[in-house]
Design a protein around this motif. Structure first.
Motif, short mmCIF file in Angstrom:
data_model
loop_
_atom_site.label_atom_id
_atom_site.label_comp_id
_atom_site.label_asym_id
_atom_site.label_seq_id
_atom_site.Cartn_x
_atom_site.Cartn_y
_atom_site.Cartn_z
N LYS A 53 44.32 36.91 35.90
CA LYS A 53 42.94 36.52 36.25
C LYS A 53 42.09 37.76 36.49
O LYS A 53 42.55 38.73 37.07
N GLY A 54 40.84 37.69 36.07
CA GLY A 54 39.87 38.73 36.37
C GLY A 54 39.18 38.40 37.68
O GLY A 54 39.38 37.33 38.26
N LEU A 55 38.36 39.33 38.13
CA LEU A 55 37.67 39.17 39.41
C LEU A 55 36.18 39.41 39.24
O LEU A 55 35.77 40.36 38.58
N ILE A 56 35.39 38.54 39.83
CA ILE A 56 33.96 38.76 40.04
C ILE A 56 33.80 38.76 41.55
O ILE A 56 34.16 37.80 42.22
N LEU A 57 33.28 39.85 42.09
CA LEU A 57 33.16 40.02 43.54
C LEU A 57 31.72 40.30 43.90
O LEU A 57 31.08 41.16 43.31
N SER A 58 31.22 39.57 44.89
CA SER A 58 29.89 39.82 45.44
C SER A 58 30.04 40.26 46.89
O SER A 58 30.63 39.55 47.69
N LEU A 59 29.50 41.45 47.19
CA LEU A 59 29.58 42.00 48.55
C LEU A 59 28.18 42.17 49.12
O LEU A 59 27.33 42.83 48.50
N ALA A 60 27.95 41.61 50.29
CA ALA A 60 26.67 41.77 50.99
C ALA A 60 27.01 42.06 52.45
O ALA A 60 27.06 41.16 53.29
N THR A 97 37.15 48.70 37.44
CA THR A 97 36.05 48.03 38.14
C THR A 97 34.75 48.49 37.53
O THR A 97 34.64 49.60 37.01
N ARG A 98 33.76 47.61 37.59
CA ARG A 98 32.44 47.92 37.08
C ARG A 98 31.41 47.22 37.95
O ARG A 98 31.56 46.02 38.23
N VAL A 124 27.28 42.90 42.88
CA VAL A 124 28.30 42.19 42.12
C VAL A 124 29.14 43.18 41.31
O VAL A 124 28.60 44.04 40.61
N TYR A 125 30.45 43.03 41.45
CA TYR A 125 31.42 43.87 40.73
C TYR A 125 32.29 42.98 39.85
O TYR A 125 32.58 41.84 40.20
N GLU A 126 32.70 43.55 38.72
CA GLU A 126 33.71 42.93 37.88
C GLU A 126 34.94 43.81 37.95
O GLU A 126 34.82 45.03 37.94
#
Length: 146
Positions: A116-123, A87-88, A70-72
């Motif tokens: 808008k901010g982003l929450i990203l989940s990469l799998a 990014t974090r 998960v990235y912010e």
């Protein structure tokens, strides 16, 4: 002297609070908007989920049908008008640093949903995705957000 406890009379509870008149009932609010789609990335079935909240966009890109790293990400515009992206990694597999995906997707989010901010989940099954996979993820993101 020894004191004995005397049994108390228990009274039945009073009437429940009166229901609110229909016009005073709280308005129902719509939940977050979600778009889900399937796509082939590098020969693997990939699920994309886009959920838009008030101030954030939550995007899941998964080939495992579960959340991944998960990235912010966010974008800030200074007085001169130039944009700084940050990014974090919030949690997940630090060895598979895919923060370039978070930054690229944040650019798309900023251009289509400013503020808008982003929450990203990469799998992703591939630990070092190719440039083509990166471009395809950005293309799909843009097509959903446009």
């Amino acid at each position: 002297q020894v004191s004995c406890l005397q049994p108390m009379e228990v009274q039945a509870p009073g009437p429940l609070a009166e229901p609110l008149p229909q016009e005073a009932a709280p308005a129902k609010t719509a939940g977050p908007e979600t778009v889900q789609l399937q796509h082939q990335l590098a020969g693997e079935d990939t699920t994309f989920v886009f959920t838009e909240f008030g101030n954030k966009l939550f995007i899941v890109v998964t080939q495992y049908n579960k959340l991944g790293t998960v990235y912010e990400a966010s974008a800030e515009t200074n007085e001169a008008g130039s944009v700084t992206f940050s990014t974090r990694m919030a949690f997940g597999d630090r060895a598979a640093d895919l923060s370039v995906f978070a930054r690229g997707i944040m650019e798309v989010v900023h251009s289509t949903r400013p503020g808008k901010g982003l929450i990203l989940s990469l799998a992703l099954k591939v630990k070092k995705p190719s440039a083509e996979v990166f471009k395809e993820v950005l293309r799909i993101t843009r097509s959903v957000l446009d």
